[in-house]
Design a protein around this motif. Structure first.
Motif, PDB file in Angstrom:
ATOM      1  N   SER A 193      -0.515  17.356   1.151  1.00  0.00           N
ATOM      2  CA  SER A 193       0.755  17.339   1.874  1.00  0.00           C
ATOM      3  C   SER A 193       0.816  16.037   2.661  1.00  0.00           C
ATOM      4  O   SER A 193      -0.191  15.361   2.844  1.00  0.00           O
ATOM      5  N   SER A 194       2.006  15.698   3.131  1.00  0.00           N
ATOM      6  CA  SER A 194       2.125  14.459   3.898  1.00  0.00           C
ATOM      7  C   SER A 194       1.586  14.674   5.304  1.00  0.00           C
ATOM      8  O   SER A 194       1.661  15.778   5.858  1.00  0.00           O
ATOM      9  N   LEU A 195       1.066  13.620   5.868  1.00  0.00           N
ATOM     10  CA  LEU A 195       0.536  13.682   7.218  1.00  0.00           C
ATOM     11  C   LEU A 195       1.641  14.023   8.206  1.00  0.00           C
ATOM     12  O   LEU A 195       1.444  14.837   9.109  1.00  0.00           O
TER      13      LEU A 195
ATOM     14  N   MET B 220       0.846  -1.186   0.000  1.00  0.00           N
ATOM     15  CA  MET B 220       0.000   0.000   0.000  1.00  0.00           C
ATOM     16  C   MET B 220       0.888   1.245   0.000  1.00  0.00           C
ATOM     17  O   MET B 220       1.845   1.330   0.738  1.00  0.00           O
ATOM     18  N   LYS B 221       0.598   2.195  -0.859  1.00  0.00           N
ATOM     19  CA  LYS B 221       1.344   3.444  -0.895  1.00  0.00           C
ATOM     20  C   LYS B 221       1.132   4.211   0.404  1.00  0.00           C
ATOM     21  O   LYS B 221       0.102   4.102   1.045  1.00  0.00           O
ATOM     22  N   ASN B 222       2.138   4.996   0.755  1.00  0.00           N
ATOM     23  CA  ASN B 222       2.063   5.777   1.983  1.00  0.00           C
ATOM     24  C   ASN B 222       0.832   6.677   1.989  1.00  0.00           C
ATOM     25  O   ASN B 222       0.144   6.795   2.989  1.00  0.00           O
ATOM     26  N   SER B 223       0.518   7.302   0.861  1.00  0.00           N
ATOM     27  CA  SER B 223      -0.632   8.211   0.842  1.00  0.00           C
ATOM     28  C   SER B 223      -1.940   7.447   1.048  1.00  0.00           C
ATOM     29  O   SER B 223      -2.855   7.959   1.685  1.00  0.00           O
ATOM     30  N   ASP B 224      -2.044   6.227   0.527  1.00  0.00           N
ATOM     31  CA  ASP B 224      -3.236   5.411   0.765  1.00  0.00           C
ATOM     32  C   ASP B 224      -3.331   5.049   2.248  1.00  0.00           C
ATOM     33  O   ASP B 224      -4.406   5.088   2.842  1.00  0.00           O
ATOM     34  N   TRP B 225      -2.186   4.690   2.817  1.00  0.00           N
ATOM     35  CA  TRP B 225      -2.148   4.346   4.238  1.00  0.00           C
ATOM     36  C   TRP B 225      -2.554   5.546   5.075  1.00  0.00           C
ATOM     37  O   TRP B 225      -3.353   5.429   5.999  1.00  0.00           O
ATOM     38  N   GLU B 226      -1.995   6.714   4.737  1.00  0.00           N
ATOM     39  CA  GLU B 226      -2.338   7.934   5.471  1.00  0.00           C
ATOM     40  C   GLU B 226      -3.831   8.238   5.362  1.00  0.00           C
ATOM     41  O   GLU B 226      -4.473   8.598   6.350  1.00  0.00           O
ATOM     42  N   LYS B 227      -4.376   8.092   4.158  1.00  0.00           N
ATOM     43  CA  LYS B 227      -5.791   8.383   3.937  1.00  0.00           C
ATOM     44  C   LYS B 227      -6.666   7.474   4.798  1.00  0.00           C
ATOM     45  O   LYS B 227      -7.600   7.934   5.454  1.00  0.00           O
ATOM     46  N   GLN B 228      -6.345   6.183   4.817  1.00  0.00           N
ATOM     47  CA  GLN B 228      -7.116   5.241   5.631  1.00  0.00           C
ATOM     48  C   GLN B 228      -6.967   5.544   7.119  1.00  0.00           C
ATOM     49  O   GLN B 228      -7.940   5.464   7.880  1.00  0.00           O
ATOM     50  N   LEU B 229      -5.749   5.890   7.527  1.00  0.00           N
ATOM     51  CA  LEU B 229      -5.501   6.210   8.927  1.00  0.00           C
ATOM     52  C   LEU B 229      -6.301   7.446   9.355  1.00  0.00           C
ATOM     53  O   LEU B 229      -6.960   7.447  10.401  1.00  0.00           O
ATOM     54  N   VAL B 230      -6.265   8.481   8.547  1.00  0.00           N
ATOM     55  CA  VAL B 230      -7.004   9.708   8.851  1.00  0.00           C
ATOM     56  C   VAL B 230      -8.500   9.437   8.884  1.00  0.00           C
ATOM     57  O   VAL B 230      -9.203   9.870   9.809  1.00  0.00           O
ATOM     58  N   GLU B 231      -9.004   8.697   7.894  1.00  0.00           N
ATOM     59  CA  GLU B 231     -10.435   8.377   7.868  1.00  0.00           C
ATOM     60  C   GLU B 231     -10.846   7.599   9.113  1.00  0.00           C
ATOM     61  O   GLU B 231     -11.894   7.862   9.705  1.00  0.00           O
TER      62      GLU B 231
END
Length: 178
Positions: free
Chosen positions: A69-71, A1-12
Motif C-alpha cells: 500500500s502507499s505510505l 525515482m518512482k514514488n514506491s522506491d522513494w517511499e522504500k528508501q524513506l522508510v528504511e
C-alpha cells in the motif's frame, strides 16, 4: 525515482533512525495529515494534537508498514484511527436516535457543495457541525466507510449512521443556501 522506491528508501532510513529521513517523512506528510485531522477536530490545536499522536504511532510502528500500500494511505489510516480514538474517549453521552426505517441517502455530496465552495470553507463548515454528525460525515465522504462500519467505529446503530449522514448533508446545505 518512482514514488514506491522513494517511499522504500524513506522508510528504511527512518527505521535506521536517520533524523533527516524522519524529518523528510514528517515534512512531506504533515500538511496533508493536518488537513485530515482538521476535519475531525473542533479546533486547530486539537487537530495538531491528534496529528502529533498519529506521527508518534507512525514512527513507532513503521516496521509494520507493508509496501503493498502507499505510505500516504497507511499514514492517513493511522490519523483517522487517532481521530476516532480521540472522539471515543472525549465524546459526551450523546442521545443517539435509532431510526428503524431505512433512509434513502445519496452517496455523494450535492453538486452545489462541489461547485460553490472552497476547500477552506468546507473545512470551516465541517468543524462547526455537531460532533456526532461531523464524525459520520467525514467517515462516509472522506474515508468512504459504509454505514455499518461507521456505526461499529463510533458505537451507534447502522440506521443512526444513515440518519446522521442525511442530517449532516442537510446541515451543510442549509449553510450554503444562506
Amino acid at each position: 525515482m518512482k514514488n514506491s522506491d522513494w517511499e522504500k528508501q524513506l522508510v528504511e532510513g527512518c527505521l535506521q533512525n536517520d533524523r533527516q529521513c524522519q524529518q523528510q517523512l514528517y515534512d512531506t506528510f504533515a500538511p496533508k495529515m493536518l488537513a485530515v485531522c482538521m476535519r475531525y477536530a473542533d479546533t486547530q490545536p486539537e487537530a495538531e494534537d491528534i496529528m502529533i499522536e498519529g506521527f508518534v504511532t507512525v514512527f513507532s510502528h513503521l516496521n509494520d508498514f507493508r509496501e503493498n500500500s502507499s505510505l500516504e494511505y497507511w499514514i492517513r489510516r493511522i490519523m483517522v484511527n487517532k481521530a476516532l480514538s480521540n472522539y471515543r474517549s472525549n465524546k459526551k453521552h450523546y442521545n443517539y436516535t435509532v431510526i428503524e426505517e431505512a433512509v434513502q441517502i445519496e452517496d455523494d455530496l450535492s453538486s452545489d457543495i462541489e461547485t460553490t465552495m472552497t476547500g477552506r470553507k468546507i473545512i470551516e463548515y465541517i468543524q462547526q457541525m455537531p460532533e456526532n454528525l461531523r464524525m459520520v460525515f467525514n467517515l462516509r465522504i472522506f474515508e468512504e466507510y459504509g454505514f455499518k462500519e461507521i456505526g461499529k467505529e463510533i458505537g451507534i446503530p447502522e440506521s443512526s449512521a444513515r440518519a446522521y449522514f442525511l442530517r449532516a448533508k442537510q446541515w451543510i446545505n442549509q449553510r450554503i443556501s444562506k
